[in-house]
Design an enzyme around this catalytic site. Sequence first.
Site, PDB file in Angstrom:
ATOM      1  N   ASP A   1       0.812  -1.227   0.000  1.00 43.96           N
ATOM      2  CA  ASP A   1       0.000   0.000   0.000  1.00 43.96           C
ATOM      3  C   ASP A   1       0.844   1.274   0.000  1.00 43.96           C
ATOM      4  O   ASP A   1       0.440   2.296   0.556  1.00 43.96           O
ATOM      5  CB  ASP A   1      -0.965   0.032   1.212  1.00 43.96           C
ATOM      6  CG  ASP A   1      -1.771  -1.246   1.324  1.00 43.96           C
ATOM      7  OD1 ASP A   1      -2.247  -1.710   0.281  1.00 43.96           O
ATOM      8  OD2 ASP A   1      -1.911  -1.779   2.437  1.00 43.96           O
TER       9      ASP A   1
ATOM     10  N   LYS B   1       2.225   2.149  -5.027  1.00 47.03           N
ATOM     11  CA  LYS B   1       2.986   1.651  -6.187  1.00 47.03           C
ATOM     12  C   LYS B   1       2.187   1.785  -7.485  1.00 47.03           C
ATOM     13  O   LYS B   1       2.764   1.986  -8.542  1.00 47.03           O
ATOM     14  CB  LYS B   1       3.347   0.163  -5.994  1.00 47.03           C
ATOM     15  CG  LYS B   1       4.318  -0.073  -4.853  1.00 47.03           C
ATOM     16  CD  LYS B   1       4.633  -1.544  -4.714  1.00 47.03           C
ATOM     17  CE  LYS B   1       3.446  -2.394  -4.291  1.00 47.03           C
ATOM     18  NZ  LYS B   1       2.886  -2.087  -2.967  1.00 47.03           N
TER      19      LYS B   1
ATOM     20  N   GLY C   1      -3.999  -4.615  -4.469  1.00 47.90           N
ATOM     21  CA  GLY C   1      -5.001  -3.664  -4.931  1.00 47.90           C
ATOM     22  C   GLY C   1      -4.280  -2.395  -5.325  1.00 47.90           C
ATOM     23  O   GLY C   1      -3.734  -1.712  -4.469  1.00 47.90           O
ATOM     24  N   HIS C   2      -4.204  -2.135  -6.614  1.00 43.11           N
ATOM     25  CA  HIS C   2      -3.515  -0.936  -7.077  1.00 43.11           C
ATOM     26  C   HIS C   2      -4.538   0.083  -7.564  1.00 43.11           C
ATOM     27  O   HIS C   2      -5.354  -0.220  -8.417  1.00 43.11           O
ATOM     28  CB  HIS C   2      -2.542  -1.292  -8.209  1.00 43.11           C
ATOM     29  CG  HIS C   2      -1.326  -2.017  -7.713  1.00 43.11           C
ATOM     30  ND1 HIS C   2      -0.396  -2.580  -8.539  1.00 43.11           N
ATOM     31  CD2 HIS C   2      -0.900  -2.257  -6.458  1.00 43.11           C
ATOM     32  CE1 HIS C   2       0.555  -3.139  -7.813  1.00 43.11           C
ATOM     33  NE2 HIS C   2       0.263  -2.962  -6.542  1.00 43.11           N
ATOM     34  N   THR C   3      -4.481   1.252  -6.969  1.00 41.93           N
ATOM     35  CA  THR C   3      -5.439   2.293  -7.340  1.00 41.93           C
ATOM     36  C   THR C   3      -4.765   3.303  -8.256  1.00 41.93           C
ATOM     37  O   THR C   3      -3.702   3.816  -7.933  1.00 41.93           O
ATOM     38  CB  THR C   3      -5.944   3.014  -6.066  1.00 41.93           C
ATOM     39  OG1 THR C   3      -6.366   2.014  -5.144  1.00 41.93           O
ATOM     40  CG2 THR C   3      -7.093   3.947  -6.367  1.00 41.93           C
TER      41      THR C   3
ATOM     42  N   GLN D   1       2.368  -5.940  -3.041  1.00 39.15           N
ATOM     43  CA  GLN D   1       2.712  -6.066  -1.612  1.00 39.15           C
ATOM     44  C   GLN D   1       3.973  -5.237  -1.297  1.00 39.15           C
ATOM     45  O   GLN D   1       4.172  -4.222  -1.924  1.00 39.15           O
ATOM     46  CB  GLN D   1       2.904  -7.538  -1.214  1.00 39.15           C
ATOM     47  CG  GLN D   1       1.594  -8.330  -1.141  1.00 39.15           C
ATOM     48  CD  GLN D   1       1.131  -8.842  -2.473  1.00 39.15           C
ATOM     49  OE1 GLN D   1       1.908  -9.413  -3.217  1.00 39.15           O
ATOM     50  NE2 GLN D   1      -0.124  -8.638  -2.795  1.00 39.15           N
TER      51      GLN D   1
ATOM     52  N   THR E   1       3.155 -12.432   3.348  1.00 38.16           N
ATOM     53  CA  THR E   1       2.433 -13.141   2.308  1.00 38.16           C
ATOM     54  C   THR E   1       3.288 -14.334   1.892  1.00 38.16           C
ATOM     55  O   THR E   1       4.373 -14.548   2.437  1.00 38.16           O
ATOM     56  CB  THR E   1       2.079 -12.189   1.131  1.00 38.16           C
ATOM     57  OG1 THR E   1       1.174 -12.871   0.256  1.00 38.16           O
ATOM     58  CG2 THR E   1       3.313 -11.727   0.359  1.00 38.16           C
TER      59      THR E   1
ATOM     60  N   THR F   1      -7.604  -1.499  -0.315  1.00 37.72           N
ATOM     61  CA  THR F   1      -8.248  -1.515  -1.636  1.00 37.72           C
ATOM     62  C   THR F   1      -8.942  -2.855  -1.864  1.00 37.72           C
ATOM     63  O   THR F   1      -9.984  -2.926  -2.495  1.00 37.72           O
ATOM     64  CB  THR F   1      -7.177  -1.324  -2.744  1.00 37.72           C
ATOM     65  OG1 THR F   1      -6.362  -0.234  -2.385  1.00 37.72           O
ATOM     66  CG2 THR F   1      -7.801  -1.060  -4.093  1.00 37.72           C
TER      67      THR F   1
ATOM     68  N   THR G   1      -9.672  -5.300   0.720  1.00 38.15           N
ATOM     69  CA  THR G   1     -10.555  -5.787   1.786  1.00 38.15           C
ATOM     70  C   THR G   1     -11.351  -4.679   2.470  1.00 38.15           C
ATOM     71  O   THR G   1     -12.267  -4.976   3.242  1.00 38.15           O
ATOM     72  CB  THR G   1      -9.721  -6.501   2.871  1.00 38.15           C
ATOM     73  OG1 THR G   1      -8.765  -5.561   3.372  1.00 38.15           O
ATOM     74  CG2 THR G   1      -8.993  -7.705   2.309  1.00 38.15           C
ATOM     75  N   GLY G   2     -10.985  -3.424   2.249  1.00 39.15           N
ATOM     76  CA  GLY G   2     -11.684  -2.310   2.892  1.00 39.15           C
ATOM     77  C   GLY G   2     -11.313  -2.142   4.363  1.00 39.15           C
ATOM     78  O   GLY G   2     -11.829  -1.258   5.048  1.00 39.15           O
TER      79      GLY G   2
ATOM     80  N   PRO H   1      -9.534  -0.912   7.731  1.00 36.42           N
ATOM     81  CA  PRO H   1      -8.733   0.281   8.054  1.00 36.42           C
ATOM     82  C   PRO H   1      -7.279  -0.137   8.267  1.00 36.42           C
ATOM     83  O   PRO H   1      -7.013  -1.178   8.855  1.00 36.42           O
ATOM     84  CB  PRO H   1      -9.340   0.799   9.364  1.00 36.42           C
ATOM     85  CG  PRO H   1     -10.251  -0.264   9.856  1.00 36.42           C
ATOM     86  CD  PRO H   1     -10.536  -1.220   8.752  1.00 36.42           C
TER      87      PRO H   1
ATOM     88  N   SER I   1       5.268  12.097  -4.613  1.00 35.20           N
ATOM     89  CA  SER I   1       3.890  12.356  -5.045  1.00 35.20           C
ATOM     90  C   SER I   1       3.220  13.270  -4.025  1.00 35.20           C
ATOM     91  O   SER I   1       3.427  13.144  -2.821  1.00 35.20           O
ATOM     92  CB  SER I   1       3.105  11.061  -5.255  1.00 35.20           C
ATOM     93  OG  SER I   1       2.568  10.592  -4.044  1.00 35.20           O
TER      94      SER I   1
ATOM     95  N   GLY J   1      -0.243  14.132  -4.361  1.00 34.89           N
ATOM     96  CA  GLY J   1      -1.688  14.019  -4.539  1.00 34.89           C
ATOM     97  C   GLY J   1      -1.982  12.825  -5.425  1.00 34.89           C
ATOM     98  O   GLY J   1      -1.069  12.239  -6.014  1.00 34.89           O
TER      99      GLY J   1
HETATM  100  P1  IMP Z   1      -2.214 -12.870   1.974  1.00 31.34           P
HETATM  101  O1  IMP Z   1      -1.256 -12.350   0.957  1.00 31.34           O
HETATM  102  O2  IMP Z   1      -3.658 -12.684   1.601  1.00 31.34           O
HETATM  103  O3  IMP Z   1      -1.901 -14.284   2.367  1.00 31.34           O
HETATM  104  O4  IMP Z   1      -2.029 -12.009   3.326  1.00 31.34           O
HETATM  105  C1  IMP Z   1      -0.851 -12.072   4.110  1.00 31.34           C
HETATM  106  C2  IMP Z   1      -0.539 -10.702   4.720  1.00 31.34           C
HETATM  107  O5  IMP Z   1      -0.145  -9.802   3.682  1.00 31.34           O
HETATM  108  C3  IMP Z   1      -1.706 -10.048   5.430  1.00 31.34           C
HETATM  109  O6  IMP Z   1      -1.204  -9.286   6.515  1.00 31.34           O
HETATM  110  C4  IMP Z   1      -2.280  -9.104   4.376  1.00 31.34           C
HETATM  111  O7  IMP Z   1      -2.975  -8.015   4.941  1.00 31.34           O
HETATM  112  C5  IMP Z   1      -0.999  -8.656   3.696  1.00 31.34           C
HETATM  113  N1  IMP Z   1      -1.186  -8.254   2.300  1.00 31.34           N
HETATM  114  C6  IMP Z   1      -1.344  -9.067   1.229  1.00 31.34           C
HETATM  115  N2  IMP Z   1      -1.454  -8.330   0.110  1.00 31.34           N
HETATM  116  C7  IMP Z   1      -1.362  -7.045   0.468  1.00 31.34           C
HETATM  117  C8  IMP Z   1      -1.357  -5.812  -0.274  1.00 31.34           C
HETATM  118  O8  IMP Z   1      -1.474  -5.764  -1.498  1.00 31.34           O
HETATM  119  N3  IMP Z   1      -1.237  -4.684   0.480  1.00 31.34           N
HETATM  120  C9  IMP Z   1      -1.072  -4.706   1.818  1.00 31.34           C
HETATM  121  N4  IMP Z   1      -1.044  -5.826   2.538  1.00 31.34           N
HETATM  122  C10 IMP Z   1      -1.192  -6.991   1.872  1.00 31.34           C
END
Ligand code: IMP
Length: 429
Positions: free
Chosen positions: A13, A16, A40-42, A224, A239, A303, A305-306, A308, A417, A419
Amino acid sequence: MTATILVGAQWGDEGKGRVADWLASESDVVARFAGGDNAGHTVYVGDRVYKLHLIPSGILHEHVTCVLGNGMVVNPVNLVREIEELERSGVRVSPERLVISTRAHVITPAHIALDMASEKARGADAIGTTLRGIGPAYLDKTGRQGLRAGDMADVESFADALCERIEKANATLVEHGLEPLSPREAAENYIEAARRLSPFLRDTSMYLNARLREGARVLCEGAQGTMLDIDHGDYPFVTSSSPTSGGALTGLGFGPRYVERVVGVAKCFSTRVGAGPMPTELEGPLADRLRGTGENFWDEFGTTTGRPRRCGWLDAVMLRYAAQVNGFTEMVITKLDVLSGFDELKIAVAYELDGERLENPPEMLAALRRVRPLYETLPGWQEAIGGVRRWADLPRAAQAYLERIETLVGVPVTTVSVGPERDQLVFRS
Ligand code: IMP
């Protein structure tokens, strides 16, 4: 040397997506090398917000070919959904524009259900995964019993293999008190997706090597972040892939001699989503202020899972470590505009553990959980900086903050960046 690797320097997050969007404009090929739709790339273009999970941000540039590399785990149903959403908003996604590695692994409905089962079994020690089936898919890959994207080309045998995997997973699901899956039902969407995706399948390592040999500019778009890397992150709260620069080479299948730049992206403060240590985590009004309310898409809510995000001061100890693990040649610092209005800012410059000063993060979880950050305090700035486009026009205190980061990390900060919009970038000339 024509490859640029872009990786997250923190816990994901970092912003990127928007950096990749900028670098994609100067690239011929943009390739994802690890992870799946946990990312989740915005990207914000004009009045449109694109939320991409599997397809690289490069897809928003007409001239770019996008690659999903062998290091990825792909949910075919979600990929088809993403393709259709992009096409609905006018972005063409043809097999000339998107190629999927035959060697990438497939996330099955069994993996998704097993992700849930595994989190449930961990109880209070749950990782806080995105529940996208990422861990179980990589487990099957390394256990040499996964299904690869190339298997989708023969739809009949793919369907049989899928049903077999689901039946096998059902025993575990029942054991954990979860509903078993109906193999036929669960497989139905997958069969449809396999048919739709077959024309996109290709040996992407051959493709990338051929493009690199002819001098194409390839951007390897990381998902990630370094601290979520299976080897280099804070295990086990990571991950299951290698989102660091080394992972780009194994996850795409070309050699290091092509790599010219390794760009580390870091947010100007820390965030983390999911469980695990975070030495500079804040609570209360300061954290709320960094997080935002959730009204804006750039506020700190996941992005995918929503959820916080946990927020805290910038951790230069982690950044220094990330710079070393990845071999950053430069850094991009994102969201600097969010820090406007703070009287003072803190940066963790070292940790303290049992009275000892540590310059690097301890590698074992038990110690990392006990470290105390040692902060340096810097003056803040009050001016809004969203309209700044030249480095010299940044408030002096903002420049000093960036210069301090670069000294602490030992890597030049080349871009900032200010903004969410495409042009809200400040380049250091
Ligand atoms: P998984 O990749 O779904 O197995 O999650 C493992 C850990 O990586 C958890 O703490 C997730 O919240 C974190 N995680 C996985 N993908 C992302 C990402 O794109 N952004 C931020 N955290 C992530």
